[in-house]
Design a protein around this motif. Structure first.
Motif, mmCIF file in Angstrom:
data_model
loop_
_atom_site.group_PDB
_atom_site.id
_atom_site.type_symbol
_atom_site.label_atom_id
_atom_site.label_comp_id
_atom_site.label_asym_id
_atom_site.label_seq_id
_atom_site.Cartn_x
_atom_site.Cartn_y
_atom_site.Cartn_z
ATOM 1 N N ASP A 128 0.879 -1.170 0.000
ATOM 2 C CA ASP A 128 0.000 0.000 0.000
ATOM 3 C C ASP A 128 0.921 1.227 0.000
ATOM 4 O O ASP A 128 1.050 1.917 1.018
ATOM 5 N N PRO A 129 1.596 1.520 -1.129
ATOM 6 C CA PRO A 129 2.659 2.509 -1.117
ATOM 7 C C PRO A 129 2.171 3.959 -1.092
ATOM 8 O O PRO A 129 1.115 4.288 -1.637
ATOM 9 N N TYR A 130 2.971 4.787 -0.439
ATOM 10 C CA TYR A 130 2.800 6.237 -0.489
ATOM 11 C C TYR A 130 4.186 6.855 -0.532
ATOM 12 O O TYR A 130 5.189 6.208 -0.230
ATOM 13 N N CYS A 131 4.246 8.110 -0.942
ATOM 14 C CA CYS A 131 5.527 8.798 -1.115
ATOM 15 C C CYS A 131 5.542 10.073 -0.286
ATOM 16 O O CYS A 131 4.549 10.807 -0.254
ATOM 17 N N ILE A 132 6.666 10.328 0.380
ATOM 18 C CA ILE A 132 6.896 11.583 1.093
ATOM 19 C C ILE A 132 8.020 12.311 0.374
ATOM 20 O O ILE A 132 9.092 11.745 0.137
ATOM 21 N N VAL A 133 7.770 13.564 0.008
ATOM 22 C CA VAL A 133 8.759 14.400 -0.664
ATOM 23 C C VAL A 133 9.108 15.551 0.275
ATOM 24 O O VAL A 133 8.206 16.242 0.764
ATOM 25 N N THR A 134 10.412 15.734 0.531
ATOM 26 C CA THR A 134 10.878 16.759 1.458
ATOM 27 C C THR A 134 11.867 17.664 0.743
ATOM 28 O O THR A 134 12.784 17.188 0.069
ATOM 29 N N LEU A 135 11.718 18.973 0.924
ATOM 30 C CA LEU A 135 12.642 19.961 0.370
ATOM 31 C C LEU A 135 13.783 20.176 1.356
ATOM 32 O O LEU A 135 13.548 20.488 2.526
ATOM 33 N N SER A 136 15.028 19.974 0.884
ATOM 34 C CA SER A 136 16.190 20.104 1.771
ATOM 35 C C SER A 136 16.276 21.503 2.369
ATOM 36 O O SER A 136 15.862 22.489 1.759
ATOM 37 N N GLY A 137 16.815 21.576 3.573
ATOM 38 C CA GLY A 137 17.026 22.863 4.231
ATOM 39 C C GLY A 137 15.743 23.570 4.608
ATOM 40 O O GLY A 137 15.740 24.788 4.779
ATOM 41 N N SER A 138 14.651 22.821 4.731
ATOM 42 C CA SER A 138 13.366 23.441 5.065
ATOM 43 C C SER A 138 12.529 22.456 5.862
ATOM 44 O O SER A 138 12.889 21.298 6.020
ATOM 45 N N ASN A 139 11.383 22.934 6.326
ATOM 46 C CA ASN A 139 10.422 22.035 6.973
ATOM 47 C C ASN A 139 9.257 21.727 6.036
ATOM 48 O O ASN A 139 8.205 21.284 6.476
ATOM 49 N N GLN A 140 9.462 21.942 4.730
ATOM 50 C CA GLN A 140 8.415 21.722 3.739
ATOM 51 C C GLN A 140 8.460 20.285 3.226
ATOM 52 O O GLN A 140 9.507 19.798 2.814
ATOM 53 N N SER A 141 7.305 19.642 3.265
ATOM 54 C CA SER A 141 7.188 18.294 2.719
ATOM 55 C C SER A 141 5.730 18.040 2.362
ATOM 56 O O SER A 141 4.844 18.784 2.763
ATOM 57 N N PHE A 142 5.512 16.993 1.589
ATOM 58 C CA PHE A 142 4.145 16.553 1.347
ATOM 59 C C PHE A 142 4.129 15.047 1.184
ATOM 60 O O PHE A 142 5.145 14.417 0.898
ATOM 61 N N LYS A 143 2.964 14.488 1.414
ATOM 62 C CA LYS A 143 2.782 13.040 1.397
ATOM 63 C C LYS A 143 1.624 12.707 0.466
ATOM 64 O O LYS A 143 0.550 13.309 0.553
ATOM 65 N N THR A 144 1.850 11.735 -0.416
ATOM 66 C CA THR A 144 0.774 11.267 -1.284
ATOM 67 C C THR A 144 -0.161 10.372 -0.479
ATOM 68 O O THR A 144 0.187 9.905 0.606
ATOM 69 N N LYS A 145 -1.314 10.097 -1.032
ATOM 70 C CA LYS A 145 -2.230 9.146 -0.413
ATOM 71 C C LYS A 145 -1.729 7.728 -0.680
ATOM 72 O O LYS A 145 -1.216 7.450 -1.763
ATOM 73 N N PRO A 146 -1.879 6.829 0.286
ATOM 74 C CA PRO A 146 -1.514 5.429 0.025
ATOM 75 C C PRO A 146 -2.391 4.840 -1.079
ATOM 76 O O PRO A 146 -3.576 5.153 -1.181
#
Length: 111
Positions: free
Chosen positions: A32-50
Motif C-alpha cells: 500500500d505505497p505512499y511517497c513523502i517528498v521533502t525539500l532540503s534545508g526546510s520544513n516543507q514536505s508533502f505526502k501522497t495518499k496510500p
C-alpha cells in the motif's frame, strides 16, 4: 564557465507520478505505497495518499508547490508501505538535485 548557475528563488511545482517495480514488503497482502517528498534545508514536505493493494506499481499523480529559498538544493523522496498494525516499512528512497530542474527550460522529468 562550467560553474553551476545560482539557484533561483521562487516556486517549484513538483509532481509525483508513479513508482514501478517496488519490492514487496507485506507478507500477506500487496504493498500500500505512499511517497513523502521533502525539500532540503526546510520544513516543507508533502505526502501522497496510500494506494491500497497496488503491489509493485503505484500511480499517484499528486502535485505540490514548494517555496524555494537559499539552501533548498534537493528533494528527498521516500516510498513507504502503509501498514495497519505495525510501523510503515520503507520501500526505498532517493534524492533529486534541483540544479537539474533549474538548468532545464520547461518541465524536468527525472527518475
Amino acid at each position: 564557465s562550467n560553474a553551476p548557475r545560482a539557484m533561483p528563488y521562487g516556486k517549484l511545482n513538483c509532481q509525483v507520478v508513479e513508482a514501478t517495480n517496488l519490492p514487496d514488503k507485506d507478507w500477506f497482502s500487496k504493498n500500500d505505497p505512499y511517497c513523502i517528498v521533502t525539500l532540503s534545508g526546510s520544513n516543507q514536505s508533502f505526502k501522497t495518499k496510500p494506494r491500497s493493494n497496488s503491489g509493485a506499481n503505484a500511480m499517484w499523480e499528486a502535485a505540490h508547490e514548494f517555496n524555494v529559498i537559499d539552501g533548498n538544493n534537493s528533494l528527498t523522496l521516500q516510498v513507504f508501505d502503509k501498514d495497519t498494525f505495525t510501523s510503515d516499512d520503507l520501500i526505498g528512497s532517493g534524492t533529486l538535485e534541483l540544479q537539474h530542474a533549474f538548468d532545464t527550460d520547461g518541465p524536468c522529468d527525472r527518475w
